[in-house]
Design an enzyme around this catalytic site. Structure first.
Site, mmCIF file in Angstrom:
data_model
loop_
_atom_site.group_PDB
_atom_site.id
_atom_site.type_symbol
_atom_site.label_atom_id
_atom_site.label_comp_id
_atom_site.label_asym_id
_atom_site.label_seq_id
_atom_site.Cartn_x
_atom_site.Cartn_y
_atom_site.Cartn_z
ATOM 1 N N ARG A 87 61.401 -99.810 27.706
ATOM 2 C CA ARG A 87 60.649 -100.986 27.291
ATOM 3 C C ARG A 87 60.328 -100.416 26.141
ATOM 4 O O ARG A 87 59.774 -99.186 25.736
ATOM 5 C CB ARG A 87 59.454 -101.261 28.131
ATOM 6 C CG ARG A 87 58.296 -102.037 27.420
ATOM 7 C CD ARG A 87 57.459 -102.603 28.405
ATOM 8 N NE ARG A 87 55.978 -102.687 28.055
ATOM 9 C CZ ARG A 87 55.788 -103.598 26.949
ATOM 10 N NH1 ARG A 87 56.721 -104.545 26.478
ATOM 11 N NH2 ARG A 87 54.617 -103.932 26.587
ATOM 12 N N THR A 90 53.999 -103.063 22.539
ATOM 13 C CA THR A 90 52.887 -102.855 22.083
ATOM 14 C C THR A 90 51.560 -102.623 23.168
ATOM 15 O O THR A 90 51.926 -102.919 24.214
ATOM 16 C CB THR A 90 52.238 -103.910 21.189
ATOM 17 O OG1 THR A 90 52.253 -105.036 21.620
ATOM 18 C CG2 THR A 90 53.411 -103.984 19.876
ATOM 19 N N ASP A 204 46.592 -102.448 18.755
ATOM 20 C CA ASP A 204 45.049 -102.782 18.506
ATOM 21 C C ASP A 204 44.304 -101.913 19.219
ATOM 22 O O ASP A 204 44.751 -101.069 20.014
ATOM 23 C CB ASP A 204 44.732 -104.264 18.838
ATOM 24 C CG ASP A 204 45.333 -104.560 20.250
ATOM 25 O OD1 ASP A 204 46.550 -104.882 20.486
ATOM 26 O OD2 ASP A 204 44.746 -104.457 21.205
#
Ligand code: HPA
Length: 236
Positions: A87, A90, A204
């Site tokens: 994979r 994010t 983030d």
């Protein structure tokens, strides 16, 4: 051909990179693979197969979240005989010492989802990366300016949490970051005797609310793809 993949048997390589986003799959195929052809357009879940040097490698988008990811992973394993699933996604950091753009290698994936419990009749299974892939990826990334962080992640069903403090119990137990697919990937791969690893870039920061710009995300993504393809070339 399976329910959600129109590729012919043999069109998909045994080593498959798995971004969530179809346009990221297209980007990998166009920028990083040689002689890539599109093997899937069903539901817009783009998938391609090409080469890295002499090695055949596929890239198949999975969509977001465990149920969507599990559909593609199941069909790649059961329908196309995939052996190595990497994979590339994010994550949101939940530890203060992680920075935007850092790469995380997910050693294990706890989850707030009931999906794995259903599979284990209410008991808790521990979705775990392939040690072979994890060690190789850590070694490949060791020379980078900020080497990948290796550790546990949380695979969550929720992107927009109602409770602002949701991350604290996980952070207190050493979990590095949250994402939405890895627990399903590791569980299904283990059952099929395949190897799996999630390579994630921090897009983030949950503690500060900081997030990367589109440009930073693209550069971070490219760095992660290079690591994933170096790993793919080793095991293909
Ligand atoms: N939560 C879940 N998935 C994510 C996040 C997040 O904060 N960031 C990127 N993927």
């Amino acid at each position: 051909m399976t329910v959600h993949l129109e590729a012919a048997p043999g069109d998909v390589a045994p080593v498959v990179l798995l971004p969530g986003d179809p346009l990221r799959a297209q980007f990998v195929a166009e920028q990083f693979l040689t002689d890539a052809t599109c093997h899937n357009r069903v539901r817009g879940a783009l998938g391609y197969t090409g080469r890295v040097g002499a090695h055949r490698v596929s890239v198949q988008s999975t969509g977001m979240g465990m149920p969507s990811c599990a559909i593609y992973v199941h069909e790649l394993l059961a329908g196309y005989g995939a052996k190595v699933l990497i994979r590339i996604g994010t994550c949101g950091a939940i530890q203060p010492d992680l920075e935007l753009g850092d790469v995380v290698l997910a050693m294990s994936a706890s989850t707030d989802s009931a999906m794995i419990r259903h599979r284990f009749a209410g008991m808790d299974y521990a979705p775990t990366a392939s040690f072979d892939l994890l060690r190789r990826a850590a070694d490949l990334g060791a020379g980078l300016p900020r080497p990948p962080r290796v550790g546990p992640v949380l695979t969550s069903d929720t992107f927009y949490a109602r409770d602002d403090d949701w991350w604290k119990r996980w952070a207190a137990h050493g979990v590095l970051a949250a994402e939405m697919e890895t627990a399903a990937l590791y569980t299904l791969a283990a059952h099929a005797g395949a190897r799996a690893l999630s390579i994630l870039t921090v897009s983030d920061h949950v503690l500060t609310g900081a997030h990367t710009t589109a440009d930073e995300r693209q550069r971070g993504f490219a760095q992660m793809v290079e690591l994933a393809l170096a790993l793919a070339a080793q095991v293909a």
